[in-house]
Design a protein around this motif. Structure first.
Motif, PDB file in Angstrom:
ATOM      1  N   GLN A  38      47.983 -59.823  17.284  1.00 20.87           N
ATOM      2  CA  GLN A  38      48.331 -58.548  17.911  1.00 20.87           C
ATOM      3  C   GLN A  38      47.139 -57.959  18.660  1.00 20.87           C
ATOM      4  OE1 GLN A  38      50.031 -56.137  14.807  1.00 20.87           O
ATOM      5  NE2 GLN A  38      51.702 -57.568  14.456  1.00 20.87           N
ATOM      6  N   LEU A  80      55.177 -57.216  23.958  1.00 18.83           N
ATOM      7  CA  LEU A  80      56.019 -56.945  22.793  1.00 18.83           C
ATOM      8  C   LEU A  80      56.864 -58.162  22.419  1.00 18.83           C
ATOM      9  CD1 LEU A  80      57.116 -53.300  23.621  1.00 18.83           C
ATOM     10  CD2 LEU A  80      55.486 -54.040  21.858  1.00 18.83           C
ATOM     11  N   ALA A  81      57.347 -58.879  23.438  1.00 16.54           N
ATOM     12  CA  ALA A  81      58.144 -60.083  23.172  1.00 16.54           C
ATOM     13  C   ALA A  81      57.309 -61.145  22.453  1.00 16.54           C
ATOM     14  CB  ALA A  81      58.710 -60.638  24.476  1.00 16.54           C
ATOM     15  N   ILE A  83      54.671 -60.611  20.501  1.00 13.14           N
ATOM     16  CA  ILE A  83      54.435 -60.146  19.129  1.00 13.14           C
ATOM     17  C   ILE A  83      55.685 -60.360  18.283  1.00 13.14           C
ATOM     18  CG2 ILE A  83      54.019 -58.084  17.724  1.00 13.14           C
ATOM     19  CD1 ILE A  83      52.106 -57.155  19.993  1.00 13.14           C
ATOM     20  N   TYR A  84      56.843 -60.016  18.823  1.00 19.06           N
ATOM     21  CA  TYR A  84      58.107 -60.205  18.107  1.00 19.06           C
ATOM     22  C   TYR A  84      58.361 -61.689  17.858  1.00 19.06           C
ATOM     23  CZ  TYR A  84      63.092 -60.356  17.149  1.00 19.06           C
ATOM     24  OH  TYR A  84      64.308 -60.608  16.579  1.00 19.06           O
ATOM     25  N   LEU A  85      58.144 -62.515  18.882  1.00 18.34           N
ATOM     26  CA  LEU A  85      58.386 -63.952  18.755  1.00 18.34           C
ATOM     27  C   LEU A  85      57.474 -64.577  17.702  1.00 18.34           C
ATOM     28  CD1 LEU A  85      60.078 -66.254  19.980  1.00 18.34           C
ATOM     29  CD2 LEU A  85      58.216 -66.610  21.610  1.00 18.34           C
ATOM     30  N   ARG A  86      56.206 -64.165  17.676  1.00 21.07           N
ATOM     31  CA  ARG A  86      55.262 -64.734  16.698  1.00 21.07           C
ATOM     32  C   ARG A  86      55.650 -64.335  15.278  1.00 21.07           C
ATOM     33  NH1 ARG A  86      53.220 -66.970  13.273  1.00 21.07           N
ATOM     34  NH2 ARG A  86      51.046 -67.559  12.988  1.00 21.07           N
ATOM     35  N   ALA A  87      56.210 -63.139  15.109  1.00 22.09           N
ATOM     36  CA  ALA A  87      56.591 -62.657  13.774  1.00 22.09           C
ATOM     37  C   ALA A  87      57.936 -63.221  13.319  1.00 22.09           C
ATOM     38  CB  ALA A  87      56.634 -61.138  13.765  1.00 22.09           C
ATOM     39  N   SER A  88      58.682 -63.860  14.209  1.00 26.59           N
ATOM     40  CA  SER A  88      60.007 -64.374  13.861  1.00 26.59           C
ATOM     41  C   SER A  88      59.895 -65.669  13.053  1.00 26.59           C
ATOM     42  CB  SER A  88      60.836 -64.609  15.129  1.00 26.59           C
ATOM     43  OG  SER A  88      60.313 -65.701  15.857  1.00 26.59           O
ATOM     44  N   GLY A  91      57.895 -68.725  14.167  1.00 24.56           N
ATOM     45  CA  GLY A  91      57.227 -68.087  15.295  1.00 24.56           C
ATOM     46  C   GLY A  91      56.037 -68.862  15.806  1.00 24.56           C
TER      47      GLY A  91
END
Length: 128
Positions: A38, A80-81, A83-88, A91
């Motif tokens: 992040q 943001l995409a 960060i969201y993708l890595r946390a999925s 990821g």
């Protein structure tokens, strides 16, 4: 070797060195995930925002707010995409695949352009 060839080789070596250095830092942040990833995304966002701010001139003062808002969206949505993708779920695999594709296409375009030496699409920003 003439001076122009030496300059081109110097530029290519610098690009390769800094490209590899940034790739190592980015790979470390991707694998580490969490706050380190992040932080990398936030730093990249800030650098991009500074670049957009520097592109705006005083002549664009009336329209600069519109460009700043568009620029912020242009930078924030992919950030943001990521960060969201890595946390999925899975990821890490998704991000590594995405970066592999991006790097592969960029390197292929660079060396393909040097090999084929056609008309430059953006001569002002081309690495020549």
């Amino acid at each position: 070797m003439d001076q122009e060839t030496n300059n081109r080789n110097f530029i290519l070596h610098n690009r390769l060195f800094f490209g590899l250095l940034l790739a190592i830092i980015t790979l470390f942040a991707i694998i580490a995930g969490g706050l380190i990833f992040q932080a990398l995304i936030i730093i990249t966002f800030i650098i991009g925002a500074i670049e957009i701010g520097q592109m705006l001139t005083l002549n664009q003062l009336n329209e600069s707010r519109k460009y700043l808002i568009l620029g912020a969206c242009y930078l924030a949505l992919p950030a943001l995409a990521l960060i969201y993708l890595r946390a999925s779920f899975n990821g890490l695999d998704k991000i590594l695949f995405l970066f592999f594709i991006i790097i592969l296409t960029d390197v292929t375009a660079f060396f393909g352009g040097r090999y084929f030496k056609g008309k430059k699409l953006a001569p002002q920003i081309s690495p020549k």
